[in-house]
Design a protein around this motif. Structure first.
Motif, mmCIF file in Angstrom:
data_model
loop_
_atom_site.group_PDB
_atom_site.id
_atom_site.type_symbol
_atom_site.label_atom_id
_atom_site.label_comp_id
_atom_site.label_asym_id
_atom_site.label_seq_id
_atom_site.Cartn_x
_atom_site.Cartn_y
_atom_site.Cartn_z
ATOM 1 N N PRO A 24 20.510 72.487 36.278
ATOM 2 C CA PRO A 24 21.487 73.392 35.659
ATOM 3 C C PRO A 24 20.805 74.299 34.621
ATOM 4 O O PRO A 24 19.885 73.878 33.922
ATOM 5 C CB PRO A 24 22.475 72.438 34.973
ATOM 6 N N ASP A 25 21.278 75.539 34.531
ATOM 7 C CA ASP A 25 20.682 76.514 33.600
ATOM 8 C C ASP A 25 20.665 76.028 32.162
ATOM 9 O O ASP A 25 19.698 76.250 31.443
ATOM 10 C CB ASP A 25 21.424 77.859 33.682
ATOM 11 N N GLU A 26 21.740 75.337 31.716
ATOM 12 C CA GLU A 26 21.768 74.889 30.315
ATOM 13 C C GLU A 26 20.699 73.834 30.058
ATOM 14 O O GLU A 26 20.142 73.763 28.963
ATOM 15 C CB GLU A 26 23.161 74.406 29.884
ATOM 16 N N LYS A 28 17.804 73.766 31.730
ATOM 17 C CA LYS A 28 16.551 74.538 31.767
ATOM 18 C C LYS A 28 16.283 75.157 30.392
ATOM 19 O O LYS A 28 15.169 75.085 29.882
ATOM 20 C CB LYS A 28 16.640 75.626 32.842
ATOM 21 N N LYS A 29 17.312 75.710 29.781
ATOM 22 C CA LYS A 29 17.168 76.309 28.447
ATOM 23 C C LYS A 29 16.724 75.265 27.424
ATOM 24 O O LYS A 29 15.858 75.532 26.593
ATOM 25 C CB LYS A 29 18.479 76.960 28.006
ATOM 26 N N PHE A 54 9.274 76.937 36.952
ATOM 27 C CA PHE A 54 10.429 77.738 36.544
ATOM 28 C C PHE A 54 10.375 79.165 37.087
ATOM 29 O O PHE A 54 11.387 79.862 37.092
ATOM 30 C CB PHE A 54 10.574 77.748 35.024
#
Length: 187
Positions: A24-26, A28-29, A54
């Motif tokens: 999920p993007d969150e 990854k951040k 990434f």
């Protein structure tokens, strides 16, 4: 079935896999934020493999339970080096028993841990030094099958802090033998 679903299905057939899904993007951040902090350490750590993973079209997260597995030292693949700006390797992980024995008898080599040796006599003439984490190979039983399906495959290991962050996101123990991997691939 798209390529990502095929790859996830392949990975999930492995006995030790606890989690295998798109990252999920969150998350990854959060991982990137923790890895960026490593650049501010006394000797910065560049997670080259994670950066490459990434950059791929698809990024997956795996949590692997290795508690029942004993991997002999000679089968471990080194991923950490200490380098200079000009690319000189002045320290590295070594797992090959013969090479370790040779280096232990080498007055030019200095061990800072059981498997990490530095070479203090290599001239660095004031160059910056940093650790580089490179990608893994042979970590999954299905790796060759996956490679045959994609153009590019990168298997990365996150830092300890990022590993703990991932485990917390999935409610998994921080035990060392439960490992996290980031897999990036491009079709």
């Amino acid at each position: 079935m798209n390529i990502e679903e095929k790859i996830l299905e392949l990975i999930r057939t492995e006995e030790s896999i606890i989690v295998a899904e798109a990252l999920p993007d969150e998350y990854k951040k959060g991982i990137l934020k923790l890895e960026m902090k490593r650049l501010n350490e006394m000797i910065p750590v560049i997670n080259e493999s994670l950066n490459k993973a990434f950059e791929q079209e698809h990024v997956l997260i795996l949590i692997n339970d290795k508690r029942g597995y004993v991997i002999p030292d000679e089968e471990l693949i080194p991923t950490l080096t200490l380098q200079t700006d000009s690319g000189k390797i002045i320290g590295e992980e070594i797992y090959d028993p013969e090479e370790l024995e040779e280096l232990k008898n080498d007055p030019e080599a200095y061990f800072i841990s059981e498997h990490f040796v530095t070479y203090p006599n290599i001239p660095t003439s004031g160059e910056k030094q940093f650790f580089v984490v490179s990608e893994l190979f042979g970590e999954l039983e299905c790796e060759e099958k996956i490679r045959s399906l994609v153009k590019t495959l990168v298997i990365a290991v996150p830092s300890t802090e990022a590993d703990h962050f991932i485990k917390d996101c999935y409610g998994v123990s921080h035990e060392d033998r439960i490992t996290t991997l980031i897999i990036g691939f491009t079709e």
